[in-house]
Motif scaffolding. Structure first.
Motif, mmCIF file in Angstrom:
data_model
loop_
_atom_site.group_PDB
_atom_site.id
_atom_site.type_symbol
_atom_site.label_atom_id
_atom_site.label_comp_id
_atom_site.label_asym_id
_atom_site.label_seq_id
_atom_site.Cartn_x
_atom_site.Cartn_y
_atom_site.Cartn_z
ATOM 1 N N VAL A 328 0.845 -1.188 0.042
ATOM 2 C CA VAL A 328 0.061 -0.148 0.166
ATOM 3 C C VAL A 328 0.720 1.394 -0.158
ATOM 4 C CG1 VAL A 328 -1.785 1.296 1.291
ATOM 5 C CG2 VAL A 328 -1.980 -1.246 1.103
ATOM 6 N N LYS A 329 2.002 1.106 0.824
ATOM 7 C CA LYS A 329 2.744 2.231 0.889
ATOM 8 C C LYS A 329 3.593 2.782 -0.756
ATOM 9 C CE LYS A 329 7.331 3.794 2.871
ATOM 10 N NZ LYS A 329 8.375 3.548 3.827
ATOM 11 N N ARG A 330 3.703 1.604 -1.421
ATOM 12 C CA ARG A 330 4.436 1.904 -2.588
ATOM 13 C C ARG A 330 3.277 2.439 -3.681
ATOM 14 N NH1 ARG A 330 6.827 -2.968 -1.735
ATOM 15 N NH2 ARG A 330 5.403 -4.372 -2.973
ATOM 16 N N ILE A 331 2.175 1.783 -3.769
ATOM 17 C CA ILE A 331 0.892 2.425 -4.205
ATOM 18 C C ILE A 331 0.951 3.865 -4.084
ATOM 19 C CG2 ILE A 331 -1.459 2.233 -4.843
ATOM 20 C CD1 ILE A 331 -1.530 -0.668 -4.127
ATOM 21 N N LEU A 362 -6.129 14.413 -4.193
ATOM 22 C CA LEU A 362 -5.068 14.305 -3.039
ATOM 23 C C LEU A 362 -5.979 14.225 -2.005
ATOM 24 C CD1 LEU A 362 -2.285 14.341 -2.382
ATOM 25 C CD2 LEU A 362 -2.087 16.697 -2.237
ATOM 26 N N LEU A 363 -6.977 15.039 -1.830
ATOM 27 C CA LEU A 363 -7.779 15.071 -0.397
ATOM 28 C C LEU A 363 -8.718 13.875 -0.246
ATOM 29 C CD1 LEU A 363 -9.157 18.667 -0.480
ATOM 30 C CD2 LEU A 363 -7.266 17.881 0.441
ATOM 31 N N LYS A 364 -9.071 13.171 -1.375
ATOM 32 C CA LYS A 364 -9.898 11.933 -1.385
ATOM 33 C C LYS A 364 -8.748 10.794 -0.818
ATOM 34 C CE LYS A 364 -13.338 12.769 -4.706
ATOM 35 N NZ LYS A 364 -13.754 12.342 -6.344
ATOM 36 N N VAL A 365 -7.577 10.879 -1.620
ATOM 37 C CA VAL A 365 -6.644 9.798 -0.904
ATOM 38 C C VAL A 365 -6.237 10.271 0.538
ATOM 39 C CG1 VAL A 365 -4.381 8.848 -1.550
ATOM 40 C CG2 VAL A 365 -5.941 9.433 -3.465
ATOM 41 N N GLY A 366 -6.114 11.212 0.871
ATOM 42 C CA GLY A 366 -5.721 11.449 2.348
ATOM 43 C C GLY A 366 -6.846 11.065 3.087
ATOM 44 N N ARG A 367 -8.128 11.098 2.809
ATOM 45 C CA ARG A 367 -9.210 10.461 3.833
ATOM 46 C C ARG A 367 -9.150 9.190 3.830
ATOM 47 N NH1 ARG A 367 -12.151 15.036 1.574
ATOM 48 N NH2 ARG A 367 -13.010 13.737 -0.027
ATOM 49 N N LEU A 368 -8.741 8.462 2.604
ATOM 50 C CA LEU A 368 -8.562 6.922 2.427
ATOM 51 C C LEU A 368 -7.669 6.288 3.167
ATOM 52 C CD1 LEU A 368 -9.488 4.413 0.840
ATOM 53 C CD2 LEU A 368 -8.136 5.083 -0.835
ATOM 54 N N ILE A 369 -6.301 7.214 3.061
ATOM 55 C CA ILE A 369 -5.220 6.490 3.771
ATOM 56 C C ILE A 369 -5.266 6.762 5.336
ATOM 57 C CG2 ILE A 369 -2.729 6.824 4.153
ATOM 58 C CD1 ILE A 369 -3.594 5.584 1.869
ATOM 59 N N TYR A 372 -7.633 3.931 6.389
ATOM 60 C CA TYR A 372 -6.703 2.637 6.372
ATOM 61 C C TYR A 372 -5.692 2.674 7.263
ATOM 62 C CZ TYR A 372 -3.091 -0.518 4.699
ATOM 63 O OH TYR A 372 -2.225 -1.629 4.465
ATOM 64 N N LEU A 373 -5.204 3.808 7.943
ATOM 65 C CA LEU A 373 -4.439 3.631 9.131
ATOM 66 C C LEU A 373 -5.166 3.175 10.224
ATOM 67 C CD1 LEU A 373 -2.207 7.045 8.230
ATOM 68 C CD2 LEU A 373 -1.565 4.567 8.257
ATOM 69 N N ALA A 374 -6.387 3.599 10.421
ATOM 70 C CA ALA A 374 -7.137 3.213 11.575
ATOM 71 C C ALA A 374 -7.720 1.847 11.624
ATOM 72 C CB ALA A 374 -8.480 4.330 11.602
ATOM 73 N N GLU A 375 -7.827 1.382 10.281
ATOM 74 C CA GLU A 375 -8.032 -0.074 10.018
ATOM 75 C C GLU A 375 -7.018 -1.105 10.472
ATOM 76 O OE1 GLU A 375 -11.470 -2.538 9.221
ATOM 77 O OE2 GLU A 375 -11.294 -0.514 9.141
ATOM 78 N N ILE A 376 -5.832 -0.572 10.279
ATOM 79 C CA ILE A 376 -4.516 -1.458 10.298
ATOM 80 C C ILE A 376 -4.213 -1.176 11.779
ATOM 81 C CG2 ILE A 376 -4.044 -1.738 8.120
ATOM 82 C CD1 ILE A 376 -1.667 0.349 8.309
ATOM 83 N N ALA A 389 6.238 4.959 8.976
ATOM 84 C CA ALA A 389 6.698 5.105 7.701
ATOM 85 C C ALA A 389 5.325 5.300 6.754
ATOM 86 C CB ALA A 389 7.424 3.874 7.491
ATOM 87 N N MET A 390 4.228 4.676 7.053
ATOM 88 C CA MET A 390 3.153 4.784 6.314
ATOM 89 C C MET A 390 2.430 6.153 6.522
ATOM 90 S SD MET A 390 1.320 2.967 4.159
ATOM 91 C CE MET A 390 0.049 3.723 3.231
#
Length: 578
Positions: A328-331, A362-369, A372-376, A389-390
């Motif tokens: 996910v980090k590489r993506i 960029l803002l959409k991806v920011g919310r998505l990430i 994702y951080l909260a999920e992992i 790092a993520m």
């Protein structure tokens, strides 16, 4: 002259003294045959008999006969005038063995080569389904099928027929009312019987003749579903499920070939769920790094359209975190590189407005990430270094508010209570207290998992915010900086500085919108409190405090476009701040 079964051939070794008979061994099996009909129709056997220079020759040995003894038996029947049917199942074998035995027109008109050629041209090649069947049978006839050209001709015929089918279907749709005919290429399923080598060549030939890209993608997806079990079945990617062993070499080849056949990267016709399915299997079978990076780049090109569940890729490394965070980090890195390239390619500032496509993505991806951080974050095996790092990959200007980041960090602190004070400070420094909403600030002020310095900072900025709200001031809410030297800058540095200032201005406008929404929300609650006749005396701050978990990012799905069917599953995975 003939065997006791009244047949000119038998399938066991017999040495006969009858004049004119000959025993021919074919790949371990022997046939007792009349010599002269064979010599009259087969150039190869005629040459072998002539080269032996023995008029009493009674034995020949044929090796590497295409199709083996069964096909040679059919060729022998042809020589003796016995009837048998040429079909799509045996025509490739008969054509190859006829070429091997040199059964050409030099020895007889309408010899076996000519007969099989007529069947191919008149019966097989005009029909896509029959051509696929013949091409599939060529797998056991290599390399002679390539040498005689039958596989190449089948591939060209399939591509040509598919293109004609597409043209006829298009004309049919024009004759029908709009939307009344649902078109589906029936041949998509037929191609799944081909080996990956032949299939790849067919798809490339289809691309060369101009077949529609959607048809090619549909074929690729169906082939993957058939040959790689599990594609399109999300339940097999359950993180709690034990992973199977590494795939066989054949599966690895299939994955790498299918990825290489995907249409150009900028095409948005390839479904994202298919790309993620291929990525997961590529990881499972340990596909080549170039193959995985290609899939990751394609996903990054449309990362703003990705759903949270797509990013939850289970890790195949034993003892590692439950999720493949590195992928996910590489993506994400590929996505940010794409955004930078788009911005650098823009010479003017007209596209640098708050609603520009790149900024919105960029803002959409920011919310998505952040989601994702909260999920992992609850993963007990997720190291602090990998989590940080993520977090650090996403730039500050990708977040209008830091509520999502704060929630993810708080969940991580709760799931990893053994972190030292130093590690907690190291993690919390990524949170900008000035970018927290009212709900998040209220929660942070009472959160004993946070370092004391951060709690004090939150209270300080809350006081400033309250003072500005009471004074009706929406003035300077930007972060205090330690000062920047005003030394002379080069034109390139000046342009970079202007871009940063422009970006900060856009984010400030977005934050102002969020603040305005907060004030409107506060006003509603204050009005409700004034007309409340229950006499319970709940203050506005108390209501907000108890409402944490129901507003904004602290409640419900954070991804506005999540699938309805995922709602229940998604809620069961949520770790709300408490």
């Amino acid at each position: 002259m003939v065997s006791s079964q009244h047949s000119p051939f038998i399938t066991r070794t017999i040495f006969s003294d009858v004049a004119g008979d000959i025993t021919i061994a074919v790949n371990g099996e022997s046939f007792l045959l009349h010599k002269f009909p064979l010599v009259s129709l087969s150039g190869k056997i005629r040459k072998m008999v002539a080269d032996a220079k023995d008029p009493n020759l009674s034995e020949l040995n044929l090796t590497h006969v295409p199709g083996g003894p069964e096909t040679f038996e059919l060729a022998a029947k042809f020589c003796y005038g016995m009837n048998f049917e040429i079909t799509t199942t045996n025509v490739a074998r008969l054509h190859c063995v006829a070429e091997y035995l040199e059964m050409t027109e030099d020895y007889r008109e309408e010899n076996l080569i000519a007969r099989t050629e007529t069947f191919l041209v008149e019966v097989v090649f005009p029909n896509l389904e029959k051509t696929v069947e013949v091409l599939s049978s060529c797998d056991d006839l290599l390399p002679i099928a390539e040498e005689v050209g039958i596989s190449d001709r089948c591939i060209d015929a399939i591509a040509r027929n598919a293109c004609q089918e597409q043209l006829v279907s298009g004309l049919s749709r024009l004759d029908c009312d709009s939307g009344s005919l649902e078109h589906k290429e029936w041949w998509v399923e037929d191609l799944s019987v081909l080996s990956i080598d032949f299939y790849g060549r067919v798809i490339m030939a289809m691309g060369h003749v101009g077949l529609h890209i959607d048809s090619i993608i549909a074929s690729l997806m169906h082939y993957a579903q058939v040959s790689l079990k599990g594609i399109g079945k999300p339940q097999i990617w359950n993180p709690a499920r034990a992973y199977p062993c590494k795939g066989e070499k054949g599966q690895k080849t299939i994955v790498e070939t299918l990825v290489s056949l995907l249409p150009p990267e900028k095409s948005s016709s390839v479904p994202l769920n298919f790309l993620f399915g291929m990525l997961r299997i590529a990881i499972m079978v340990d596909a080549a790094l170039a193959c995985r990076l290609e899939i990751e780049r394609r996903i990054a090109f449309r990362l703003e359209m990705v759903l949270l569940d797509d990013l939850l890729i289970p890790s195949v490394q034993t003892g590692d975190s439950l999720f493949d965070v590195d992928t996910v980090k590489r993506i994400l890195i590929h996505f940010l590189q794409r955004i930078d390239q788009e911005e650098n390619g823009d010479c003017g500032y007209e596209s640098e407005n708050i609603d520009s496509p790149s900024h919105g993505s960029l803002l959409k991806v920011g919310r998505l990430i952040d989601t994702y951080l909260a999920e992992i974050a609850p993963d007990p095996y997720l190291s602090l270094e990998r989590f940080i790092a993520m977090i650090s990959v996403l730039p500050d200007y990708a977040r209008v508010i830091d509520d999502g980041l704060y929630r993810a960090i708080d969940i991580y602190l709760k799931a990893h209570p053994m972190l030292s004070e130093h590690d907690c400070k190291k993690l919390c420094k990524f949170i900008d207290c000035q970018k927290l909403s009212q709900e998040a600030c209220n929660h942070a002020a009472q959160n004993d998992r946070l370092p004391v310095q951060m709690t004090v900072q939150v209270l300080y900025f809350e006081q400033l915010r309250l003072k500005n709200a009471l004074c009706g001031s929406c003035g300077d809410t930007q972060k205090m900086s330690s000062g920047v030297t005003s030394a002379a800058m080069s034109p390139r540095d000046t342009y970079a500085s202007l871009r940063r200032e422009n970006r900060e201005l856009k984010l400030e406008i977005s934050r102002m919108r969020v603040r305005l929404s907060d004030l409107e929300k506060e006003q509603v609650f204050m009005k409700q409190g004034m007309i409340d006749k229950t006499g319970q005396g709940k203050t506005f701050l108390t209501s907000l405090s108890r409402g944490i978990g129901r507003f904004g990012i602290f409640g419900g799905p954070s991804h506005g476009k999540r699938r309805k069917s995922e709602g229940k599953t998604a809620r069961s995975r949520r770790y709300s701040v408490s």
